[in-house]
Scaffold this active site. Structure first.
Site, PDB file in Angstrom:
ATOM      1  CE1 TYR A  27      16.687  -4.597   0.962  1.00 27.38           C
ATOM      2  CE2 TYR A  27      15.107  -5.055  -0.788  1.00 27.38           C
ATOM      3  CZ  TYR A  27      15.640  -5.345   0.456  1.00 27.38           C
ATOM      4  OH  TYR A  27      15.126  -6.394   1.187  1.00 27.38           O
ATOM      5  CG  ASP A  89      -7.763 -12.681   3.778  1.00 25.92           C
ATOM      6  OD1 ASP A  89      -7.835 -12.829   5.008  1.00 25.92           O
ATOM      7  OD2 ASP A  89      -7.526 -13.613   2.971  1.00 25.92           O
ATOM      8  CG  HIS A 102       9.087  -8.908  -4.423  1.00 24.84           C
ATOM      9  ND1 HIS A 102       8.653  -8.578  -3.165  1.00 24.84           N
ATOM     10  CD2 HIS A 102       8.207  -9.814  -4.898  1.00 24.84           C
ATOM     11  CE1 HIS A 102       7.576  -9.280  -2.879  1.00 24.84           C
ATOM     12  NE2 HIS A 102       7.274 -10.027  -3.921  1.00 24.84           N
TER      13      HIS A 102
END
Ligand code: DHK
Length: 149
Positions: A27, A89, A102
């Site tokens: 990361y 949803d 990402h």
């Protein structure tokens, strides 16, 4: 009827509060505060909300708030990407555009990171650009949501 200049909401999921010291080989060393500063610089005078949570329900609530604000969304659901139907949803109710982001290239990682549930609701996906993916997403959203259209 002119539509108010639409704001941008940047929403981050679990463990991203540890950016900078969390698996830096994957990361990078940029902290979440530095990512927020990069986003604010890229947004200029466009309204920007920047948030991070380790809780699924809170992320769903923030998506609802982004919808109510008629905002474009940049979302890094982190680990919830692969598990959360509630997040999917909620995103399905958003007017868009939505950029799923990402930091790492999830498709080059272990199989558990290969199938995103939320991509079905995304306008576009950015993966593998590191922290610079965030300002890149902001610039794209601004192009997709011209001021006072
Ligand atoms: C962040 C995470 O926390 C992981 O669960 C994802 C994503 C990848 C990232 O690359 O930003 O797999």
């Amino acid at each position: 009827m002119t539509r108010m200049t639409r704001p941008i909401h940047v929403l981050n999921g679990p463990n991203l509060n540890r950016l900078g010291r969390r698996e830096p080989e994957i990361y990078g060393s940029t902290t979440l505060a530095e990512v927020e500063a990069m986003c604010r610089a890229a947004a200029g005078d466009r309204g920007l909300v920047f948030r991070q949570t380790n809780f699924e329900g809170e992320l769903v609530g923030w998506i609802h708030e982004a919808i109510d604000a008629d905002a474009g969304i940049v979302i890094n659901p982190a680990g919830l990407t692969f598990t959360s139907v509630p997040v999917l949803d909620a995103l399905k109710m958003a007017p868009g555009p939505i950029i799923e982001l990402h930091i790492s290239n999830i498709h080059r990682r272990e199989a558990i990171y290969h199938r995103s549930l939320v991509s079905a609701a995304a306008t576009a996906v950015i993966a593998g650009l590191g922290a610079r993916g965030y300002p890149t997403a902001i610039r794209c959203l601004i192009e997709l949501m011209p001021a006072d259209t």
